[in-house]
Design an enzyme around this catalytic site. Sequence first.
Site, mmCIF file in Angstrom:
data_model
loop_
_atom_site.group_PDB
_atom_site.id
_atom_site.type_symbol
_atom_site.label_atom_id
_atom_site.label_comp_id
_atom_site.label_asym_id
_atom_site.label_seq_id
_atom_site.Cartn_x
_atom_site.Cartn_y
_atom_site.Cartn_z
ATOM 1 N N ASP A 8 43.445 8.180 -6.800
ATOM 2 C CA ASP A 8 43.569 7.682 -8.039
ATOM 3 C C ASP A 8 42.449 8.117 -8.973
ATOM 4 O O ASP A 8 41.370 8.654 -8.234
ATOM 5 C CB ASP A 8 44.270 6.479 -8.703
ATOM 6 C CG ASP A 8 43.719 5.632 -9.741
ATOM 7 O OD1 ASP A 8 44.032 6.286 -10.784
ATOM 8 O OD2 ASP A 8 43.163 4.601 -9.594
ATOM 9 N N ASP A 10 40.981 6.292 -12.492
ATOM 10 C CA ASP A 10 40.551 5.173 -13.054
ATOM 11 C C ASP A 10 40.083 4.475 -12.679
ATOM 12 O O ASP A 10 41.304 3.745 -11.861
ATOM 13 C CB ASP A 10 41.009 5.482 -14.580
ATOM 14 C CG ASP A 10 41.102 6.211 -15.605
ATOM 15 O OD1 ASP A 10 39.690 6.244 -15.745
ATOM 16 O OD2 ASP A 10 41.136 6.960 -15.966
ATOM 17 N N GLY A 52 46.484 5.984 -22.303
ATOM 18 C CA GLY A 52 45.216 5.015 -23.472
ATOM 19 C C GLY A 52 46.780 4.870 -24.958
ATOM 20 O O GLY A 52 46.496 4.190 -25.405
ATOM 21 N N THR A 120 47.889 8.772 -14.021
ATOM 22 C CA THR A 120 47.954 9.006 -15.576
ATOM 23 C C THR A 120 47.342 9.563 -16.501
ATOM 24 O O THR A 120 47.776 8.899 -17.870
ATOM 25 C CB THR A 120 49.476 7.917 -15.247
ATOM 26 O OG1 THR A 120 49.307 6.784 -15.024
ATOM 27 C CG2 THR A 120 50.668 8.456 -14.789
#
Length: 255
Positions: A8, A10, A52, A120
């Site tokens: 992953d 973030d 986001g 993502t």
Amino acid sequence: MIEALLWDVDGTLAETERDGHLVAFNQAFASMGLPWRWDAAHYGRLLRVTGGRERLLWDLRQRDSIPVHEHDALSRELHRRKNRSYAALVLQAPPPLRPGVAELIDEAAARGLQQAIVTTTSRSNVQALLEQHFGAGWARRFAAVVCGEDVSAKKPEPEAHLRTLALLGLPPLATLAIEDSAAGAAAARAADVPVVVTRSHYFADDVIEGAVAIGPGLHQRAGWHPQPAMAGEGGITLDDLADWHARMELVSHFG
Ligand code: XBP
Ligand code: MG
């Protein structure tokens, strides 16, 4: 046996949210003359919404000041500006890799494992961050790079992990995901991928279920559940991951 690590981005590779994405969202609001700003605590709550643009839409829906028919276009424009600001911020002052990350990436490469980016977040954000840390040829380190644009459903849906498995040509049990959040862990599990969770700033108290191990970070052996079986100094090694993977004792952590 682990044949690939699925990283992953973030929160796992780097603490990108508070000093990166959050600052960039606020710069986007300011650049469009919008009067509101998100603070760090509010952003922590907003992170329950993954993606986001999805986060922006959710926040817009809580405000009466913007007509609903403008939400779609406004969120697209704000998100575009946010990602542009994020890339500029990362260029100026890249959020450091979390301790222990570079060591484990190097160890996995030296031992011939495949590695993939499974996120993502937007591809431009991944590009900005990884280029700073691994140089222009960063993508050569990864056998697959799956980002937000590559999926129709973001984490906690399993699509990003499933797509990565297809690109690598591996069954889920030949891989191990490293995530920092409940949504990331749920995504991996829903794809039958075993997952190790390294807790991050915003998800320090997240309820995590069904990981093979949960701990404070890859740089230390203390504070992990279960504890690494082998005694040792320094950070978490590939042997520790392999041992957790082989034992597959599913653990949960409730805050
Ligand atoms: C983290 C996210 C992202 C970022 C913002 O995803 O939830 O939405 O906060 O990025 P991961 P975008 O931990 O899976 O990398 O604005 O590009 O969505
Ligand atoms: Mg994450």
